[in-house]
Design an enzyme around this catalytic site. Structure first.
Site, PDB file in Angstrom:
ATOM      1  N   SER B 146      76.127  10.777 -22.714  1.00  0.00           N
ATOM      2  CA  SER B 146      77.398  10.069 -22.624  1.00  0.00           C
ATOM      3  C   SER B 146      77.206   8.800 -21.786  1.00  0.00           C
ATOM      4  O   SER B 146      76.313   8.006 -22.067  1.00  0.00           O
ATOM      5  CB  SER B 146      78.443  11.024 -22.019  1.00  0.00           C
ATOM      6  N   ASP B 291      80.593  16.118 -32.367  1.00  0.00           N
ATOM      7  CA  ASP B 291      80.955  15.191 -31.300  1.00  0.00           C
ATOM      8  C   ASP B 291      81.938  14.152 -31.840  1.00  0.00           C
ATOM      9  O   ASP B 291      81.604  13.334 -32.687  1.00  0.00           O
ATOM     10  CB  ASP B 291      79.683  14.513 -30.762  1.00  0.00           C
ATOM     11  N   HIS B 324      81.662  16.977 -27.915  1.00  0.00           N
ATOM     12  CA  HIS B 324      80.911  16.046 -27.073  1.00  0.00           C
ATOM     13  C   HIS B 324      80.256  16.777 -25.905  1.00  0.00           C
ATOM     14  O   HIS B 324      79.127  16.463 -25.511  1.00  0.00           O
ATOM     15  CB  HIS B 324      81.866  14.949 -26.574  1.00  0.00           C
TER      16      HIS B 324
END
Lengths: 344, 344
Positions: B146, B291, B324
């Site tokens: 991320s 995700d 995610h």
């Protein structure tokens, strides 16, 4: 096209699913086309969350054009040369039917937060009263997307009423946790502040859930917002400005208590198995491949369940152009699938 | 495992990309394993948005277990028998490094809203200062998911620094409008109210974007929340309670100004073409099929671009278990792909 706006006033007490009672209620509704002598050409159109009775056309009293104008009219998919279309604003909403902004029982005060909880079934029960007042016994076709799609499910599975065809677009027969959580956050945003801004921000979130990420990616790329047209100070990208702009526009036309009520009604809708067996209508399910809220795979699963129960069901998965909001945008394929089913 | 927590204090002015200057800064960092004599066994681990320097293990001074404990340790994927792992809390965050909660230049006041804007590159520049202080010239592997993945991209494309390998998990080399809009709504929520609740609600939204809709569907089905354990009055479903609970937990540990700063930094990260040509590292991209924020197809596109530029890139699309957030949960496949690449 013959387009009328009417108000139906029910002066009798109306008992809601919650057990609470509305002493009376009004429903504002638009009609398109003409009711035939047999009264069997009725098409009920149900609006989505923030929609209204104004489904098509333009009245002198109203500057805007109906939200499904491309769909409803002479020789359009919903052909007003043949059908008598009725679109009513749900009670609890804020476009003319009785809701939180209405005055409570001859007091000078509005219902506000005290408007009773309403359900999808309550909406339909109130619409049956409207149909009764017009002496309409049988609905030819019920059609609706999203929240309106839930109304179609409820309608066609009501064993005391008869509906020939039902078209359900981007909706689910049972609560989806992802949608429930988004609605929960939206209501939590409203709890943070009594200022109108809270409704703006809540809508910004629902707006994201309605559009497709591909659409916004293509529309905005990496475009920065020009400082002179920024609608709030900490905005960097054009996409952020677009979202804030639409949030503000919505804030001015909608009501926060209606927002709460209607998200709660959506969260609670559940078409249980015992009701599915009542369905005698032909059913068309339309899903869009980029719908984040009501994925095609879930609608296909619903279709398979209907088929297993012997119901005459069709499922069409269409290429979405705008995510969940795709139901608002007519494409050639979308038109074709609607017309084909309506001719069945 | 040798696990230390240290503070690096840089007393020299530090110029940020925005042109503003921090007169000095502290970085708190954890290390695992031992630096070898050649100082070439360094693995830099970057945390995601709400993560910290506490990547693995448990210190006496800290009750919690590191967020990647299953990944880092003796004979684990990131093997502390061989590697010297460093994980630093980014400046601007709120777990010990200089940020909005720090006292501003010997006054008694904290920076608060006045903490200057920081960027992904600023974070890495501050970490180079830390590495300099340890006399480390070369990073063996940089790994992050991320926001941390953006730091890896920035690091491996810095032509003045040398990094042998880079592992980027669930991240994007350019801003994604969907993510920008979600962050914009989250900051708009913070603007609504100064009460801590606002941070709770903002986090509830980011939480939805991190988890997969399949995961919550399976976890919660249609379970209603028991009234006695409801954490807020208008909750109906267990899933809503879960979300509010996690929002509240986050609200107690995080800082709203860090939230703003760090979402802004994410929104602005852009690895431009001129920097891609600097990459000399081997690169592994890991994406998860569920995700919502960083779809596999975007990471595959990035991989193809890297290959076209002659970079030794690998892309692994894994079955996500938590959207995610899947990067936090070790599966057999995930472990295998990491180990395979680290052995290359």
């Amino acid at each position: 096209m013959n387009h009328q706006r009417e108000i139906f006033s029910c002066s009798q007490p109306f008992i809601l699913e919650s057990g609470k009672t509305l002493e009376s209620f009004d429903i504002v509704y638009d009609t398109y086309g003409k009711l035939n002598a047999n009264k069997d050409n009725v098409v009920l159109v149900f609006h989505a969350f923030s929609g209204s009775n104004h489904a098509a056309g333009k009245l002198e009293s109203d500057d805007s054009i109906g939200w499904w104008d491309k769909f409803i009219g002479p020789n359009k998919a919903i052909n007003t040369n043949e059908s008598f279309v009725i679109c009513a604003n749900n009670i609890g909403s804020c476009f003319g039917s009785t809701g939180p902004k209405s005055v409570f029982n001859n007091t000078n005060k509005t219902y506000g937060k005290n408007f009773p909880e309403v359900s999808v079934t309550d909406w339909n029960n109130s619409i049956y009263k409207l149909l009764d007042s017009l002496n309409i016994k049988k609905v030819n076709t019920a059609i609706g997307a999203s929240l309106g799609g839930m109304q179609v499910m409820d309608l066609i599975s009501n064993k005391n009423k008869s509906t020939k065809k039902g078209i359900i677009i981007g909706a689910s027969p049972k609560p989806r946790q992802f949608n429930i959580l988004l609605n929960h956050v939206q209501r939590s945003i409203l709890n943070l502040s009594d200022k109108p801004d809270a409704l703006q921000v809540a809508r910004m979130l629902s707006h994201i859930s309605y559009i497709s990420s591909n659409f916004i990616e293509e529309k905005f790329r990496y475009n920065l917002q020009k400082p002179e047209s920024r609608i709030s100070e900490d905005i960097k990208y054009e996409s952020e400005n677009y979202l804030s702009y639409h949030g503000k526009k919505f804030e001015k036309k909608f009501d926060r208590n209606s927002f709460r009520l209607m998200t709660k009604a959506m969260d609670s809708y559940f078409l249980d198995e015992s009701k599915i067996k009542n369905i005698e209508s032909k059913v068309l399910l339309i899903s869009f491949d980029d719908d984040l809220l009501f994925p095609s795979k879930d609608m296909l699963e619903f279709h398979n369940l209907l088929k297993m129960r012997g119901i005459d069901s069709y499922h069409e998965k269409l290429k979405g152009t705008r995510g969940h909001d795709s139901f608002l945008y007519l494409t050639e394929d979308y038109q074709k699938k609607l017309v084909k089913f309506l001719k069945k």
